[in-house]
Design an enzyme around this catalytic site. Sequence first.
Site, PDB file in Angstrom:
ATOM      1  N   ASP A  13     -34.730   5.174  17.934  1.00 17.24           N
ATOM      2  CA  ASP A  13     -35.321   6.466  18.332  1.00 17.24           C
ATOM      3  C   ASP A  13     -36.336   6.332  19.458  1.00 17.24           C
ATOM      4  O   ASP A  13     -37.302   7.102  19.531  1.00 17.24           O
ATOM      5  CB  ASP A  13     -35.958   7.163  17.112  1.00 17.24           C
ATOM      6  N   GLY A  17     -30.941   8.016  24.255  1.00 22.18           N
ATOM      7  CA  GLY A  17     -30.071   9.113  24.686  1.00 22.18           C
ATOM      8  C   GLY A  17     -30.516   9.645  26.039  1.00 22.18           C
ATOM      9  O   GLY A  17     -29.710   9.811  26.956  1.00 22.18           O
ATOM     10  N   HIS A  41     -28.841  10.453  19.043  1.00 19.21           N
ATOM     11  CA  HIS A  41     -29.369  10.330  20.407  1.00 19.21           C
ATOM     12  C   HIS A  41     -29.530  11.720  20.996  1.00 19.21           C
ATOM     13  O   HIS A  41     -28.565  12.477  21.098  1.00 19.21           O
ATOM     14  CB  HIS A  41     -28.415   9.493  21.275  1.00 19.21           C
ATOM     15  N   THR A  42     -30.759  12.043  21.388  1.00 20.53           N
ATOM     16  CA  THR A  42     -31.034  13.386  21.912  1.00 20.53           C
ATOM     17  C   THR A  42     -30.972  13.393  23.424  1.00 20.53           C
ATOM     18  O   THR A  42     -31.547  12.524  24.077  1.00 20.53           O
ATOM     19  CB  THR A  42     -32.446  13.828  21.489  1.00 20.53           C
ATOM     20  N   THR A 129     -28.895   5.553   6.260  1.00 18.20           N
ATOM     21  CA  THR A 129     -28.585   6.940   6.606  1.00 18.20           C
ATOM     22  C   THR A 129     -27.484   7.499   5.689  1.00 18.20           C
ATOM     23  O   THR A 129     -27.142   8.669   5.798  1.00 18.20           O
ATOM     24  CB  THR A 129     -28.102   7.024   8.066  1.00 18.20           C
ATOM     25  N   GLN A 224     -29.582   2.260  17.472  1.00 13.44           N
ATOM     26  CA  GLN A 224     -30.632   1.582  16.684  1.00 13.44           C
ATOM     27  C   GLN A 224     -31.556   0.799  17.632  1.00 13.44           C
ATOM     28  O   GLN A 224     -31.800   1.254  18.731  1.00 13.44           O
ATOM     29  CB  GLN A 224     -30.026   0.678  15.597  1.00 13.44           C
ATOM     30  N   THR A 301     -30.904  12.273   9.839  1.00 15.99           N
ATOM     31  CA  THR A 301     -31.136  12.597   8.423  1.00 15.99           C
ATOM     32  C   THR A 301     -32.257  13.609   8.219  1.00 15.99           C
ATOM     33  O   THR A 301     -32.490  14.041   7.089  1.00 15.99           O
ATOM     34  CB  THR A 301     -31.496  11.315   7.634  1.00 15.99           C
ATOM     35  N   LEU A 332     -44.944   8.730  26.879  1.00 17.61           N
ATOM     36  CA  LEU A 332     -46.335   8.458  27.220  1.00 17.61           C
ATOM     37  C   LEU A 332     -47.152   9.744  27.091  1.00 17.61           C
ATOM     38  O   LEU A 332     -48.337   9.707  26.746  1.00 17.61           O
ATOM     39  CB  LEU A 332     -46.415   7.903  28.648  1.00 17.61           C
ATOM     40  N   ASP A 333     -46.517  10.892  27.332  1.00 15.69           N
ATOM     41  CA  ASP A 333     -47.188  12.199  27.222  1.00 15.69           C
ATOM     42  C   ASP A 333     -47.774  12.447  25.832  1.00 15.69           C
ATOM     43  O   ASP A 333     -48.766  13.147  25.691  1.00 15.69           O
ATOM     44  CB  ASP A 333     -46.206  13.328  27.584  1.00 15.69           C
ATOM     45  N   GLY A 413     -41.334   8.031  30.683  1.00 17.17           N
ATOM     46  CA  GLY A 413     -41.005   9.379  30.214  1.00 17.17           C
ATOM     47  C   GLY A 413     -42.287  10.156  29.958  1.00 17.17           C
ATOM     48  O   GLY A 413     -43.200   9.671  29.297  1.00 17.17           O
ATOM     49  N   VAL A 414     -42.327  11.377  30.508  1.00 14.33           N
ATOM     50  CA  VAL A 414     -43.511  12.225  30.284  1.00 14.33           C
ATOM     51  C   VAL A 414     -43.113  13.536  29.620  1.00 14.33           C
ATOM     52  O   VAL A 414     -43.878  14.497  29.599  1.00 14.33           O
ATOM     53  CB  VAL A 414     -44.287  12.473  31.605  1.00 14.33           C
TER      54      VAL A 414
HETATM   55  P1  GDP Z   1     -32.680   7.655  20.566  1.00 20.82           P
HETATM   56  O1  GDP Z   1     -32.103   7.556  19.206  1.00 20.82           O
HETATM   57  O2  GDP Z   1     -33.244   6.365  21.049  1.00 20.82           O
HETATM   58  O3  GDP Z   1     -31.752   8.290  21.573  1.00 20.82           O
HETATM   59  O4  GDP Z   1     -33.949   8.642  20.445  1.00 20.82           O
HETATM   60  P2  GDP Z   1     -33.992  10.048  19.629  1.00 20.82           P
HETATM   61  O5  GDP Z   1     -33.233  11.061  20.387  1.00 20.82           O
HETATM   62  O6  GDP Z   1     -33.647   9.833  18.202  1.00 20.82           O
HETATM   63  O7  GDP Z   1     -35.557  10.323  19.645  1.00 20.82           O
HETATM   64  C1  GDP Z   1     -36.258  10.449  20.823  1.00 20.82           C
HETATM   65  C2  GDP Z   1     -36.883  11.843  20.867  1.00 20.82           C
HETATM   66  O8  GDP Z   1     -37.885  11.874  21.870  1.00 20.82           O
HETATM   67  C3  GDP Z   1     -35.912  12.949  21.235  1.00 20.82           C
HETATM   68  O9  GDP Z   1     -36.320  14.133  20.609  1.00 20.82           O
HETATM   69  C4  GDP Z   1     -36.078  13.053  22.749  1.00 20.82           C
HETATM   70  O10 GDP Z   1     -35.734  14.345  23.255  1.00 20.82           O
HETATM   71  C5  GDP Z   1     -37.550  12.816  22.882  1.00 20.82           C
HETATM   72  N1  GDP Z   1     -37.983  12.179  24.137  1.00 20.82           N
HETATM   73  C6  GDP Z   1     -37.374  11.198  24.861  1.00 20.82           C
HETATM   74  N2  GDP Z   1     -38.165  10.795  25.868  1.00 20.82           N
HETATM   75  C7  GDP Z   1     -39.308  11.527  25.782  1.00 20.82           C
HETATM   76  C8  GDP Z   1     -40.536  11.536  26.512  1.00 20.82           C
HETATM   77  O11 GDP Z   1     -40.743  10.798  27.462  1.00 20.82           O
HETATM   78  N3  GDP Z   1     -41.499  12.426  26.080  1.00 20.82           N
HETATM   79  C9  GDP Z   1     -41.329  13.254  25.022  1.00 20.82           C
HETATM   80  N4  GDP Z   1     -42.317  14.059  24.663  1.00 20.82           N
HETATM   81  N5  GDP Z   1     -40.182  13.249  24.313  1.00 20.82           N
HETATM   82  C10 GDP Z   1     -39.188  12.402  24.676  1.00 20.82           C
HETATM   83  P1  IMO Z   2     -30.798   5.602  16.787  1.00 15.20           P
HETATM   84  O1  IMO Z   2     -29.568   5.084  17.522  1.00 15.20           O
HETATM   85  C1  IMO Z   2     -33.647   4.843  13.597  1.00 15.20           C
HETATM   86  C2  IMO Z   2     -32.112   2.790  10.025  1.00 15.20           C
HETATM   87  C3  IMO Z   2     -32.041   3.541   8.717  1.00 15.20           C
HETATM   88  C4  IMO Z   2     -32.291   2.417   7.743  1.00 15.20           C
HETATM   89  C5  IMO Z   2     -31.558   1.238   8.392  1.00 15.20           C
HETATM   90  C6  IMO Z   2     -30.164   0.996   7.840  1.00 15.20           C
HETATM   91  O2  IMO Z   2     -30.914   7.064  16.757  1.00 15.20           O
HETATM   92  O3  IMO Z   2     -32.011   4.886  17.280  1.00 15.20           O
HETATM   93  P2  IMO Z   2     -27.842   2.256   8.135  1.00 15.20           P
HETATM   94  O4  IMO Z   2     -27.424   3.666   7.795  1.00 15.20           O
HETATM   95  O5  IMO Z   2     -27.671   1.915   9.570  1.00 15.20           O
HETATM   96  O6  IMO Z   2     -27.219   1.244   7.233  1.00 15.20           O
HETATM   97  O7  IMO Z   2     -29.426   2.209   7.815  1.00 15.20           O
HETATM   98  O8  IMO Z   2     -31.460   1.560   9.770  1.00 15.20           O
HETATM   99  N1  IMO Z   2     -31.415   3.434  11.159  1.00 15.20           N
HETATM  100  C7  IMO Z   2     -32.037   4.025  12.193  1.00 15.20           C
HETATM  101  N2  IMO Z   2     -33.344   4.243  12.421  1.00 15.20           N
HETATM  102  N3  IMO Z   2     -32.738   5.221  14.518  1.00 15.20           N
HETATM  103  C8  IMO Z   2     -31.422   4.969  14.311  1.00 15.20           C
HETATM  104  O9  IMO Z   2     -30.488   5.167  15.260  1.00 15.20           O
HETATM  105  C9  IMO Z   2     -31.012   4.394  13.088  1.00 15.20           C
HETATM  106  N4  IMO Z   2     -29.824   4.035  12.559  1.00 15.20           N
HETATM  107  C10 IMO Z   2     -30.078   3.438  11.390  1.00 15.20           C
HETATM  108  O10 IMO Z   2     -33.035   4.542   8.638  1.00 15.20           O
HETATM  109  O11 IMO Z   2     -33.651   2.075   7.738  1.00 15.20           O
HETATM  110 MG    MG Z   3     -32.289   8.459  17.341  1.00 12.16          MG
END
Ligand code: GDP
Ligand code: IMO
Ligand code: MG
Length: 426
Positions: A13, A17, A41-42, A129, A224, A301, A332-333, A413-414
């Site tokens: 996270d 994305g 991935h958002t 998950t 991940q 989730t 960073l924001d 990222g801001v």
């Molecule tokens: P990923 O799983 O690595 O793709 O990340 P996620 O999408 O699960 O979580 C990242 C969250 O942070 C999402 O809601 C994005 O829209 C948001 N995001 C990404 N970069 C930035 C940033 O630079 N600033 C802020 N405020 N939000 C961001």
């Molecule tokens: P993105 O790609 C954050 C975590 C689960 C759990 C562990 C094992 O969005 O960064 P699993 O279902 O994979 O067997 O769960 O891994 N986990 C994540 N945590 N971001 C993810 O994906 C994750 N995918 C799995 O919460 O701790």
């Molecule tokens: Mg994610």
Amino acid sequence: MPAIVVIGAQWGDEGKGKATDILGSQVQWVVRYQGGNNAGHTVVLPDGQDYALHLIPSGILTPGTKNVIGNGVVVDPGVLLDELSALEARGVDTSGLLISADAHLIMPYHVAMDKVTERFLGKAKIGTTGRGIGPAYQDKVARVGVRVADILDEKILHQKVEAALAYKNQVLVKVYNRRALDVDEVVDTVLAYGRKFAHRIADTRLLLNKALEAGESILLEGSQGTLLDVDHGTYPFVTSSNPTAGGAAVGSGIGPTKITRVIGILKAYTTRVGSGPFPTELLDAMGEHLRKTGGEVGVTTGRPRRCGWFDAVIGRYAVRVNGITDFFLTKLDVLSGLETVPVCVGYEVDGRRIDDMPMTQTDVHHAVPVYEELPGWFEDISACRTFDDLPANARAYVHRIEELTGAPVSAIGVGPGRDETITRDV
Ligand code: GDP
Ligand code: IMO
Ligand code: MG
């Protein structure tokens, strides 16, 4: 730029994305190489529309880019079709998505096993998950998995499901007191799904290597993060695949010598979902502040993410195990408005000072962060578009992260939007 890898440097996270979406327009191909629909991935498009992608590469939102679900991914066929329809309903062209014939399928019994084994673990649960990821990879390694190509041969599919259920039904019924699954029912369901995506099945390793030979470039999108890697992460609180950069070669069939850049996606603080050690976790109002300001809720989730300060031990570790060439520092924001921003520079473990990731998981559990306090900034930085636009203390924060981790920060990222990004020459 033949092949570049985008990987999560922490526990997932980090903003992979968004980074993939930004880079998507500079490459011809985007490939997911591991994980499955445990990922969330958002991507926020310039018109403000946001998308949550789970299984399909984030490059699908860049028109004209070819997208591949690589051999290292585990594919839930029902989820694949739902995600495709949801994207198509929003006008996204998915016609270019290809799926490796060698990717493994997440079968209904994998999802069932994931849920019951977690319940069985009780307090020791991993906090998965619940998408069947672990059980699907277990079958892959045990050489009893079902692969995407198997849906093209009903007889083989039937044989494989029959063999798998002969054992799994015993476990489901006798160990976990659950209902046995019916072989024909499972085969029919999977075949019905399979017919709808059979035209997308391809020898993707051949196509990707031919693309490289033709001078095209490929982005390998990890899911991940480094510390969720089954080899390099906080085992056993990890996922069941290799998100680290080495996994990109294995999970796509591209040779490691073709990879010229590894971009680590690094959040300006730290989050984690699920169980396991997290040295800089904040269990107080400050943790709540980061969760609220950063919108730290799981995309897959809906679980609140655990939040804590930036941990440079992890950053350094990620640079080493992935060979990170540069970082995209995200969010960073979110740190604006703090008097001081603590950064963890090392750990104290049972009275000993440690600067690198401890060798044993026991030591990781005992690690107490050693903090350095950096001066904060109060300005809203979301409109900054160059490094020089940032307040001096925010720039100093970035410089300190570079010093502590040993890799340059090439983008910042801001905000969540595509344009809310600062790029730097490093
Ligand atoms: P990923 O799983 O690595 O793709 O990340 P996620 O999408 O699960 O979580 C990242 C969250 O942070 C999402 O809601 C994005 O829209 C948001 N995001 C990404 N970069 C930035 C940033 O630079 N600033 C802020 N405020 N939000 C961001
Ligand atoms: P993105 O790609 C954050 C975590 C689960 C759990 C562990 C094992 O969005 O960064 P699993 O279902 O994979 O067997 O769960 O891994 N986990 C994540 N945590 N971001 C993810 O994906 C994750 N995918 C799995 O919460 O701790
Ligand atoms: Mg994610």
